[in-house]
Design a protein around this motif. Sequence first.
Motif, PDB file in Angstrom:
ATOM      1  N   PRO A 136      -6.280   0.580 -54.593  1.00  0.00           N
ATOM      2  CA  PRO A 136      -5.187   1.259 -55.293  1.00  0.00           C
ATOM      3  C   PRO A 136      -5.194   1.033 -56.802  1.00  0.00           C
ATOM      4  N   MET A 137      -5.509  -0.199 -57.254  1.00  0.00           N
ATOM      5  CA  MET A 137      -5.411  -0.504 -58.681  1.00  0.00           C
ATOM      6  C   MET A 137      -6.807  -0.791 -59.243  1.00  0.00           C
ATOM      7  N   LEU A 138      -7.331   0.135 -60.028  1.00  0.00           N
ATOM      8  CA  LEU A 138      -8.649  -0.066 -60.655  1.00  0.00           C
ATOM      9  C   LEU A 138      -8.410  -0.690 -62.033  1.00  0.00           C
ATOM     10  N   GLY A 198      -5.241  -9.267 -66.855  1.00  0.00           N
ATOM     11  CA  GLY A 198      -5.988  -8.229 -66.133  1.00  0.00           C
ATOM     12  C   GLY A 198      -5.108  -7.288 -65.334  1.00  0.00           C
ATOM     13  N   TYR A 199      -3.810  -7.198 -65.695  1.00  0.00           N
ATOM     14  CA  TYR A 199      -2.927  -6.235 -65.032  1.00  0.00           C
ATOM     15  C   TYR A 199      -2.867  -4.950 -65.848  1.00  0.00           C
ATOM     16  N   ILE A 200      -2.738  -3.824 -65.141  1.00  0.00           N
ATOM     17  CA  ILE A 200      -2.686  -2.523 -65.810  1.00  0.00           C
ATOM     18  C   ILE A 200      -1.310  -2.345 -66.460  1.00  0.00           C
ATOM     19  N   VAL A 201      -1.305  -1.905 -67.736  1.00  0.00           N
ATOM     20  CA  VAL A 201      -0.067  -1.680 -68.493  1.00  0.00           C
ATOM     21  C   VAL A 201      -0.010  -0.211 -68.917  1.00  0.00           C
ATOM     22  N   LEU A 204       2.210  -0.680 -62.548  1.00  0.00           N
ATOM     23  CA  LEU A 204       3.364  -0.776 -61.649  1.00  0.00           C
ATOM     24  C   LEU A 204       3.690  -2.208 -61.273  1.00  0.00           C
ATOM     25  N   GLY A 205       2.861  -3.175 -61.703  1.00  0.00           N
ATOM     26  CA  GLY A 205       3.049  -4.567 -61.270  1.00  0.00           C
ATOM     27  C   GLY A 205       1.988  -4.899 -60.247  1.00  0.00           C
ATOM     28  N   ASP A 206       2.341  -5.738 -59.271  1.00  0.00           N
ATOM     29  CA  ASP A 206       1.363  -6.170 -58.262  1.00  0.00           C
ATOM     30  C   ASP A 206       1.526  -5.325 -56.996  1.00  0.00           C
ATOM     31  N   ALA A 207       0.539  -4.482 -56.733  1.00  0.00           N
ATOM     32  CA  ALA A 207       0.640  -3.529 -55.620  1.00  0.00           C
ATOM     33  C   ALA A 207       0.747  -4.255 -54.274  1.00  0.00           C
ATOM     34  N   GLY A 208       0.011  -5.350 -54.101  1.00  0.00           N
ATOM     35  CA  GLY A 208       0.045  -6.093 -52.831  1.00  0.00           C
ATOM     36  C   GLY A 208       1.426  -6.693 -52.597  1.00  0.00           C
TER      37      GLY A 208
HETATM   38  N1  URA Z   1      -3.750  -5.384 -59.106  1.00  0.00           N
HETATM   39  C1  URA Z   1      -2.446  -4.987 -59.097  1.00  0.00           C
HETATM   40  O1  URA Z   1      -1.801  -5.018 -58.073  1.00  0.00           O
HETATM   41  N2  URA Z   1      -1.926  -4.541 -60.245  1.00  0.00           N
HETATM   42  C2  URA Z   1      -2.617  -4.457 -61.402  1.00  0.00           C
HETATM   43  O2  URA Z   1      -2.054  -4.038 -62.400  1.00  0.00           O
HETATM   44  C3  URA Z   1      -3.963  -4.884 -61.378  1.00  0.00           C
HETATM   45  C4  URA Z   1      -4.514  -5.341 -60.217  1.00  0.00           C
END
Ligand code: URA
Length: 216
Positions: A136-138, A198-201, A204-208
């Motif tokens: 989901p999160m590249l 290394g989080y996308i800005v 959405l935050g942490d998808a897991g």
């Molecule tokens: N994994 C996530 O869940 N979010 C990110 O922004 C990057 C990696």
Amino acid sequence: MLVNVLDSKKSILNKFISEIRNINIQKDSLRFRRNIERIGEILAYEISQSLYYEKNTVPTPLGTKIMETHKKDIVLCSILRAGLPLHTGLLNYFDDAENAFISAYRKHLNETDFEIKVEYFASPSLEGKTLILADPMLATGQSLVSVFEGLKKHGTPKEIHVACVIGSNEGIEYIQKNLPKETKLWIATVDEKLNNRGYIVPGLGDAGDLAFGGKL
Ligand code: URA
């Protein structure tokens, strides 16, 4: 690499992406998972337009009809655990696919650096198959490439598709450099940058965590 960014054309997809990003709506984990699934279904539809099709004869109550349907050689591979709702969405459409699951996580060495640990593999043979890698999160692209490297022992796919929800330009560049050049990327939307963890800005935050709750 062929890069297909789905929200370059406005559609109902924009609503699903808005809801998974929205800090007030994403707290509803059932809705969050279902929205990721719905995005997976749209990604599957888009990918389906680039697959191989074969003619077959379909019996109806009143006769027969020659129809073209896609070759049933798909292996859907997802990275645990955040990939599960996206996997379900893709599988809702590619319901005859075989399935592979891999575990990959970031082992943080300090505040900013991490290495990717790939540990669990459950995969059928990939030899000559159509591989769809779902993540989901590249973000950095490192987990996807580590998983692809690990999958090589299961055979050589005839084509590779990567299905993602939100990506960063950095992640796209990284997989462009490190995956076979015929790979096709299907991504719902792309954000500007990564933060120092290394989080996308804005992402959405942490998808897991949003799908399944926090972890230690
Ligand atoms: N994994 C996530 O869940 N979010 C990110 O922004 C990057 C990696």
